[in-house]
Design an enzyme around this catalytic site. Structure first.
Site, PDB file in Angstrom:
ATOM      1  N   GLY A  89      96.568  95.877  17.923  1.00  0.00           N
ATOM      2  CA  GLY A  89      95.573  94.848  18.190  1.00  0.00           C
ATOM      3  C   GLY A  89      95.799  94.078  19.476  1.00  0.00           C
ATOM      4  O   GLY A  89      95.027  93.196  19.825  1.00  0.00           O
ATOM      5  N   HIS A  90      96.853  94.400  20.231  1.00  0.00           N
ATOM      6  CA  HIS A  90      97.212  93.604  21.423  1.00  0.00           C
ATOM      7  C   HIS A  90      97.551  94.499  22.599  1.00  0.00           C
ATOM      8  O   HIS A  90      98.721  94.630  22.924  1.00  0.00           O
ATOM      9  CB  HIS A  90      98.400  92.711  21.090  1.00  0.00           C
ATOM     10  CG  HIS A  90      98.573  91.568  22.031  1.00  0.00           C
ATOM     11  ND1 HIS A  90      99.300  91.653  23.192  1.00  0.00           N
ATOM     12  CD2 HIS A  90      98.115  90.299  21.978  1.00  0.00           C
ATOM     13  CE1 HIS A  90      99.303  90.474  23.803  1.00  0.00           C
ATOM     14  NE2 HIS A  90      98.585  89.641  23.071  1.00  0.00           N
ATOM     15  N   PHE A  91      96.811  95.031  23.269  1.00  0.00           N
ATOM     16  CA  PHE A  91      95.371  95.273  23.180  1.00  0.00           C
ATOM     17  C   PHE A  91      95.208  96.776  23.133  1.00  0.00           C
ATOM     18  O   PHE A  91      95.847  97.461  23.932  1.00  0.00           O
ATOM     19  CB  PHE A  91      94.662  94.680  24.398  1.00  0.00           C
ATOM     20  CG  PHE A  91      94.880  93.190  24.531  1.00  0.00           C
ATOM     21  CD1 PHE A  91      94.117  92.303  23.783  1.00  0.00           C
ATOM     22  CD2 PHE A  91      95.861  92.689  25.367  1.00  0.00           C
ATOM     23  CE1 PHE A  91      94.313  90.923  23.914  1.00  0.00           C
ATOM     24  CE2 PHE A  91      96.059  91.320  25.492  1.00  0.00           C
ATOM     25  CZ  PHE A  91      95.295  90.435  24.772  1.00  0.00           C
TER      26      PHE A  91
END
Length: 146
Positions: A48-50
């Site tokens: 999720g990052h990124f």
């Protein structure tokens, strides 16, 4: 030098939050430590990052420095979490990020003891990749008996 098995004796953290893979230099008398974290694309935070441009979250770089500092503190006191002592991250001063940490990087973690007053420990910490600083901070930890 400390391998992952010995590190696990000095840090209560476990996957996915254990962020020190190896200690390569530990000088209790000189009050300093040098360790590393191998940053793999398989780290859960990269989901999720990124996803399109994976970067290690800055808060986890800070946590990795704090974990290295925690090992140093435990070694200086000659205690382990199993003995009923823990260090809690309580703050940082002079925090600076200089460049991103990417998958495939080896994050070098260095911490030097600055002071301890009333069970509040302060360490000067730096993280680097390929000899270039990526983050620096004074890390503050509270020593607590369980």
């Amino acid at each position: 030098m400390m391998d992952i098995n010995e590190i696990r004796e000095y840090l209560p953290h476990r996957y996915p939050f254990l962020l020190v893979d190896r200690v390569v230099d530990l000088d209790v008398e000189g009050k300093c430590i040098r360790a590393y974290k191998n940053v793999s694309i398989n780290e859960p935070f990269f989901n999720g990052h990124f996803p399109a441009h994976p970067i290690m979250p800055g808060v986890l770089i800070i946590e990795a420095m704090a974990q290295a500092a925690g090992i140093l503190g435990f070694k200086m006191l000659d205690v382990k979490p199993a003995d009923g002592t823990l260090y809690y991250f309580v703050g940082s001063d002079k925090l600076r990020f200089r460049q991103p940490v990417l998958p495939g990087d080896q994050l070098i973690l260095e911490a030097k003891f600055i002071s301890c007053k009333r069970q509040i420990w302060k360490f000067e910490c730096q993280a680097s990749v390929d000899g270039k600083p990526v983050c620096s901070a004074e890390i503050i930890c509270a020593e607590r008996k369980l």
